[in-house]
Design a protein around this motif. Structure first.
Motif, PDB file in Angstrom:
ATOM      1  N   VAL A  86       6.898   5.138  -0.113  1.00  0.00           N
ATOM      2  CA  VAL A  86       8.226   5.076  -0.768  1.00  0.00           C
ATOM      3  C   VAL A  86       8.002   4.785  -2.244  1.00  0.00           C
ATOM      4  O   VAL A  86       6.964   4.247  -2.635  1.00  0.00           O
ATOM      5  CB  VAL A  86       9.133   3.959  -0.178  1.00  0.00           C
ATOM      6  N   ARG A  87       8.980   5.141  -3.046  1.00  0.00           N
ATOM      7  CA  ARG A  87       8.895   4.800  -4.469  1.00  0.00           C
ATOM      8  C   ARG A  87       9.126   3.296  -4.645  1.00  0.00           C
ATOM      9  O   ARG A  87       9.922   2.699  -3.921  1.00  0.00           O
ATOM     10  CB  ARG A  87       9.935   5.582  -5.274  1.00  0.00           C
ATOM     11  N   ASP A  88       8.434   2.711  -5.590  1.00  0.00           N
ATOM     12  CA  ASP A  88       8.597   1.291  -5.902  1.00  0.00           C
ATOM     13  C   ASP A  88       9.917   1.112  -6.648  1.00  0.00           C
ATOM     14  O   ASP A  88      10.020   1.413  -7.834  1.00  0.00           O
ATOM     15  CB  ASP A  88       7.405   0.837  -6.766  1.00  0.00           C
ATOM     16  N   SER A  89      10.923   0.615  -5.954  1.00  0.00           N
ATOM     17  CA  SER A  89      12.208   0.369  -6.625  1.00  0.00           C
ATOM     18  C   SER A  89      12.372  -1.109  -6.954  1.00  0.00           C
ATOM     19  O   SER A  89      13.038  -1.470  -7.922  1.00  0.00           O
ATOM     20  CB  SER A  89      13.381   0.838  -5.757  1.00  0.00           C
ATOM     21  N   ASN A  90      11.765  -1.988  -6.174  1.00  0.00           N
ATOM     22  CA  ASN A  90      11.994  -3.425  -6.366  1.00  0.00           C
ATOM     23  C   ASN A  90      11.568  -3.906  -7.748  1.00  0.00           C
ATOM     24  O   ASN A  90      12.228  -4.754  -8.353  1.00  0.00           O
ATOM     25  CB  ASN A  90      11.214  -4.241  -5.342  1.00  0.00           C
ATOM     26  N   ARG A  91      10.428  -3.358  -8.232  1.00  0.00           N
ATOM     27  CA  ARG A  91       9.927  -3.848  -9.523  1.00  0.00           C
ATOM     28  C   ARG A  91      10.995  -3.613 -10.595  1.00  0.00           C
ATOM     29  O   ARG A  91      11.280  -4.493 -11.396  1.00  0.00           O
ATOM     30  CB  ARG A  91       8.637  -3.126  -9.883  1.00  0.00           C
ATOM     31  N   THR A 139       7.153 -12.093  -6.825  1.00  0.00           N
ATOM     32  CA  THR A 139       6.469 -11.025  -6.106  1.00  0.00           C
ATOM     33  C   THR A 139       7.465 -10.416  -5.140  1.00  0.00           C
ATOM     34  O   THR A 139       8.424 -11.083  -4.723  1.00  0.00           O
ATOM     35  CB  THR A 139       5.256 -11.543  -5.314  1.00  0.00           C
ATOM     36  N   SER A 140       7.271  -9.144  -4.807  1.00  0.00           N
ATOM     37  CA  SER A 140       8.108  -8.546  -3.767  1.00  0.00           C
ATOM     38  C   SER A 140       7.209  -8.005  -2.676  1.00  0.00           C
ATOM     39  O   SER A 140       6.185  -7.389  -2.956  1.00  0.00           O
ATOM     40  CB  SER A 140       9.007  -7.459  -4.355  1.00  0.00           C
ATOM     41  N   GLY A 141       7.607  -8.266  -1.442  1.00  0.00           N
ATOM     42  CA  GLY A 141       6.863  -7.785  -0.279  1.00  0.00           C
ATOM     43  C   GLY A 141       5.773  -8.756   0.137  1.00  0.00           C
ATOM     44  O   GLY A 141       5.468  -9.732  -0.554  1.00  0.00           O
ATOM     45  N   GLY A 142       5.221  -8.491   1.319  1.00  0.00           N
ATOM     46  CA  GLY A 142       4.063  -9.245   1.774  1.00  0.00           C
ATOM     47  C   GLY A 142       4.320 -10.698   2.144  1.00  0.00           C
ATOM     48  O   GLY A 142       3.399 -11.514   2.122  1.00  0.00           O
ATOM     49  N   VAL A 143       5.562 -11.041   2.488  1.00  0.00           N
ATOM     50  CA  VAL A 143       5.819 -12.437   2.882  1.00  0.00           C
ATOM     51  C   VAL A 143       6.229 -12.566   4.349  1.00  0.00           C
ATOM     52  O   VAL A 143       6.575 -13.641   4.813  1.00  0.00           O
ATOM     53  CB  VAL A 143       6.899 -13.126   2.005  1.00  0.00           C
ATOM     54  N   ASP A 186       0.824  -1.214   0.000  1.00  0.00           N
ATOM     55  CA  ASP A 186       0.000   0.000   0.000  1.00  0.00           C
ATOM     56  C   ASP A 186       0.856   1.261   0.000  1.00  0.00           C
ATOM     57  O   ASP A 186       0.394   2.329  -0.386  1.00  0.00           O
ATOM     58  CB  ASP A 186      -0.883   0.022   1.265  1.00  0.00           C
ATOM     59  N   GLU A 187       2.116   1.110   0.473  1.00  0.00           N
ATOM     60  CA  GLU A 187       2.954   2.299   0.663  1.00  0.00           C
ATOM     61  C   GLU A 187       3.712   2.698  -0.604  1.00  0.00           C
ATOM     62  O   GLU A 187       4.440   3.680  -0.608  1.00  0.00           O
ATOM     63  CB  GLU A 187       3.961   2.041   1.804  1.00  0.00           C
ATOM     64  N   LEU A 188       3.532   1.935  -1.702  1.00  0.00           N
ATOM     65  CA  LEU A 188       4.374   2.173  -2.887  1.00  0.00           C
ATOM     66  C   LEU A 188       3.747   3.179  -3.841  1.00  0.00           C
ATOM     67  O   LEU A 188       2.542   3.141  -4.096  1.00  0.00           O
ATOM     68  CB  LEU A 188       4.609   0.863  -3.640  1.00  0.00           C
ATOM     69  N   VAL A 189       4.600   4.069  -4.381  1.00  0.00           N
ATOM     70  CA  VAL A 189       4.165   4.940  -5.475  1.00  0.00           C
ATOM     71  C   VAL A 189       5.122   4.735  -6.641  1.00  0.00           C
ATOM     72  O   VAL A 189       6.219   4.192  -6.469  1.00  0.00           O
ATOM     73  CB  VAL A 189       4.133   6.433  -5.067  1.00  0.00           C
ATOM     74  N   PRO A 242      11.199 -11.082  -0.338  1.00  0.00           N
ATOM     75  CA  PRO A 242      10.937 -10.107   0.719  1.00  0.00           C
ATOM     76  C   PRO A 242      10.878  -8.688   0.158  1.00  0.00           C
ATOM     77  O   PRO A 242      11.388  -8.414  -0.926  1.00  0.00           O
ATOM     78  CB  PRO A 242      12.138 -10.260   1.653  1.00  0.00           C
ATOM     79  N   GLY A 243      10.255  -7.780   0.907  1.00  0.00           N
ATOM     80  CA  GLY A 243      10.035  -6.433   0.406  1.00  0.00           C
ATOM     81  C   GLY A 243      11.229  -5.503   0.505  1.00  0.00           C
ATOM     82  O   GLY A 243      11.424  -4.638  -0.355  1.00  0.00           O
ATOM     83  N   PHE A 244      12.033  -5.664   1.544  1.00  0.00           N
ATOM     84  CA  PHE A 244      13.164  -4.740   1.671  1.00  0.00           C
ATOM     85  C   PHE A 244      14.050  -4.853   0.431  1.00  0.00           C
ATOM     86  O   PHE A 244      14.380  -5.961  -0.005  1.00  0.00           O
ATOM     87  CB  PHE A 244      13.960  -5.024   2.945  1.00  0.00           C
ATOM     88  N   PRO A 245      14.411  -3.700  -0.148  1.00  0.00           N
ATOM     89  CA  PRO A 245      15.098  -3.707  -1.440  1.00  0.00           C
ATOM     90  C   PRO A 245      16.355  -4.580  -1.489  1.00  0.00           C
ATOM     91  O   PRO A 245      16.584  -5.268  -2.484  1.00  0.00           O
ATOM     92  CB  PRO A 245      15.439  -2.229  -1.655  1.00  0.00           C
ATOM     93  N   VAL A 246      17.154  -4.567  -0.428  1.00  0.00           N
ATOM     94  CA  VAL A 246      18.368  -5.383  -0.447  1.00  0.00           C
ATOM     95  C   VAL A 246      18.008  -6.860  -0.336  1.00  0.00           C
ATOM     96  O   VAL A 246      18.555  -7.710  -1.044  1.00  0.00           O
ATOM     97  CB  VAL A 246      19.323  -4.971   0.691  1.00  0.00           C
TER      98      VAL A 246
HETATM   99  P1  AMP Z   1       7.106  -6.007   3.336  1.00  0.00           P
HETATM  100  O1  AMP Z   1       7.950  -7.241   3.227  1.00  0.00           O
HETATM  101  O2  AMP Z   1       5.986  -5.972   2.377  1.00  0.00           O
HETATM  102  O3  AMP Z   1       6.663  -5.788   4.744  1.00  0.00           O
HETATM  103  O4  AMP Z   1       8.056  -4.811   2.964  1.00  0.00           O
HETATM  104  C1  AMP Z   1       9.106  -4.417   3.831  1.00  0.00           C
HETATM  105  C2  AMP Z   1       9.561  -3.011   3.479  1.00  0.00           C
HETATM  106  O5  AMP Z   1      10.214  -3.049   2.229  1.00  0.00           O
HETATM  107  C3  AMP Z   1       8.441  -2.007   3.271  1.00  0.00           C
HETATM  108  O6  AMP Z   1       8.147  -1.349   4.451  1.00  0.00           O
HETATM  109  C4  AMP Z   1       8.985  -1.028   2.267  1.00  0.00           C
HETATM  110  O7  AMP Z   1       9.671  -0.002   2.936  1.00  0.00           O
HETATM  111  C5  AMP Z   1       9.975  -1.865   1.499  1.00  0.00           C
HETATM  112  N1  AMP Z   1       9.443  -2.238   0.202  1.00  0.00           N
HETATM  113  C6  AMP Z   1       8.510  -3.176  -0.064  1.00  0.00           C
HETATM  114  N2  AMP Z   1       8.269  -3.260  -1.389  1.00  0.00           N
HETATM  115  C7  AMP Z   1       9.079  -2.361  -1.966  1.00  0.00           C
HETATM  116  C8  AMP Z   1       9.300  -1.954  -3.301  1.00  0.00           C
HETATM  117  N3  AMP Z   1       8.643  -2.532  -4.321  1.00  0.00           N
HETATM  118  N4  AMP Z   1      10.198  -0.964  -3.532  1.00  0.00           N
HETATM  119  C9  AMP Z   1      10.852  -0.388  -2.512  1.00  0.00           C
HETATM  120  N5  AMP Z   1      10.699  -0.720  -1.240  1.00  0.00           N
HETATM  121  C10 AMP Z   1       9.808  -1.687  -0.945  1.00  0.00           C
END
Ligand code: AMP
Ligand code: MG
Length: 405
Positions: A200-205, A248-252, A186-189, A298-302
């Motif tokens: 935060v900007r969506d960098s992972n995609r 997918t990135s994030g939400g795991v 929800d936090e991505l633009v 995972p969502g964190f970019p690294v």
């Molecule tokens: P999550 O695993 O979904 O809880 O994401 C952990 C954190 O990673 C989030 O709070 C964001 O700060 C960051 N994050 C998740 N998806 C992205 C994305 N696509 N681009 C940049 N940062 C992201």
């Protein structure tokens, strides 16, 4: 919110094995030579002819008979590359020959132009050659039927040149894996927007699409979805339908809006949902009934890029037909002390260099899983065994080399 994950923790080696045994090459196609760069060969390639086909001069000079001791040799004609001689070389005669020219019949050596004085159609040799001197014999570079390239090799500049040499113009290659990339949160633009407070900007995609292409695969579909069950499920199904692999990135993680694992359960079989690995413990891997692969990164970019590097990249390479899917490993000496994680193997980003006669490494600074700057400029991952101790400067550790040093 549950406090303990339902998924057992697997080791890096177990995770890698579960992934690789389910990643099988996808099928073959033929591409034109000029489009074959970066692809993986689907068949062994053999030479169709001897190369050179006939004995060839490797220098500009005079083709002679090696044992000929005549004072001056009559120059019968000139042979250039691509034109055959008319005359036969006998004792007392020579043929002027250019680099790449086919040796005239009778001759068995070439004397370099720098070692010959030619006046009035006669050549005086300042050097008596041995038989075969400056001559490339037939089959020196390639012999007909010889294996020249193996299935599974990556086609780079040299391989492309060799394919052209043996006349392989419709190159048999493995099909590129098609990959769908879905960023969730929800936090991505979008990167062209100024993020409002808390976003935060969506960098992972974009980072994952680039990493996918660098691994020889192509992007079939990409999107962003909010942390909404209906929207996520539709997006994940569309991604899986459009590709061989869904990333997918994030939400795991364990949060209340971390919906990827339960949704994957409804459309695929989850093989693992946690890996003893840092950064990126919640990495999830599943396969569908049709054999498609799904990775919940995972969502964190690294974390998303490092789990891609260690677990997804080898899978994409294997799907794409690569024989070698592993990065090279070397032992490097630490330039400064490093504290290891107590329980998880950790992959720290580092700069490896050749320094005073050995490979040494220093990390890229703060190794936070949110800090993309810890990957930028890194050419290696230090593979650090757990233990929670401080490794002093000078300790030898394993490093996975990511790029040219
Ligand atoms: P999550 O695993 O979904 O809880 O994401 C952990 C954190 O990673 C989030 O709070 C964001 O700060 C960051 N994050 C998740 N998806 C992205 C994305 N696509 N681009 C940049 N940062 C992201
Ligand atoms: Mg999220």
């Amino acid at each position: 919110m549950p406090r303990v994950s339902a998924y057992p923790m697997v080791s890096v080696a177990e995770a890698a094995q579960m992934i690789l045994e389910r990643a099988q090459p996808l099928g073959t196609e033929r591409v034109a030579l000029k489009d074959a760069r970066g692809r993986f060969l689907a068949q062994d390639i053999t030479a169709d002819e001897d190369l050179p086909g006939l004995p060839r001069s490797s220098v500009d000079g005079y083709a002679v008979i090696a044992g000929d001791d005549a004072q001056a040799l009559e120059v019968l004609e000139e042979v250039t590359a691509g034109r055959l001689a008319h005359a036969q070389v006998r004792r007392g005669t020579a043929v002027r020959i250019m680099t790449g020219g086919t040796l005239p019949p009778g001759a068995d050596a070439v004397v370099m132009v720098e070692e010959v004085e030619e006046t009035n159609g006669h050549a005086v040799l300042q050097h008596r050659p041995r038989a075969g001197e400056n001559v490339h014999p037939p089959g020196m570079d390639l012999t007909r039927g010889q294996g020249v390239l193996e299935a599974g090799s990556r086609i780079g500049a040299a391989e492309l040149g060799l394919l052209a040499t043996v006349g392989c113009t419709q190159v048999p290659v493995w099909r590129k894996p098609r990959v769908a990339v879905l960023a969730t949160g929800d936090e991505l633009v979008e990167p062209d927007q100024v993020p409002p407070p808390g976003s935060v900007r969506d960098s992972n995609r974009y980072a994952l699409m680039a990493a996918t292409q660098e691994a020889g695969a192509e992007i079939a579909w990409h999107a962003h979805a909010l942390d909404d069950e209906g929207e996520l499920e539709r997006a994940m199904r569309t991604g899986l339908d459009s590709a061989d692999v869904l990333l997918t990135s994030g939400g795991v993680s364990m949060g209340t809006r971390d919906l990827i694992k339960p949704l994957l359960e409804t459309m695929a079989t989850i093989h693992f949902g946690r890996v003893s690995f840092k950064p990126g413990k919640p990495l999830t891997f599943a396969t569908t009934r049709e054999g498609k692969l799904a990775f919940g990164l995972p969502g964190f970019p690294v974390s998303s890029l490092v789990t891609f590097e260690v677990f997804v990249r080898p899978a994409l390479l294997k799907l794409g037909g690569a024989a070698n899917v592993q990065r090279p490993r070397v032992e490097v000496e630490l330039e400064h002390e490093i504290r290891t994680d107590a329980v998880r193997p950790e992959y720290q980003r580092a700069m490896v260099r050749w320094h005073n006669g050995k490979f040494t490494a220093r990390t890229t600074g703060l190794q936070s899983s949110s800090r993309l700057m810890s990957i930028v400029g890194a050419n290696a991952l230090l593979e650090l065994d757990p233990g929670g101790e401080t490794l002093p400067e000078g300790t030898m550790v394993r490093a996975l080399l990511l790029a040219n040093l």
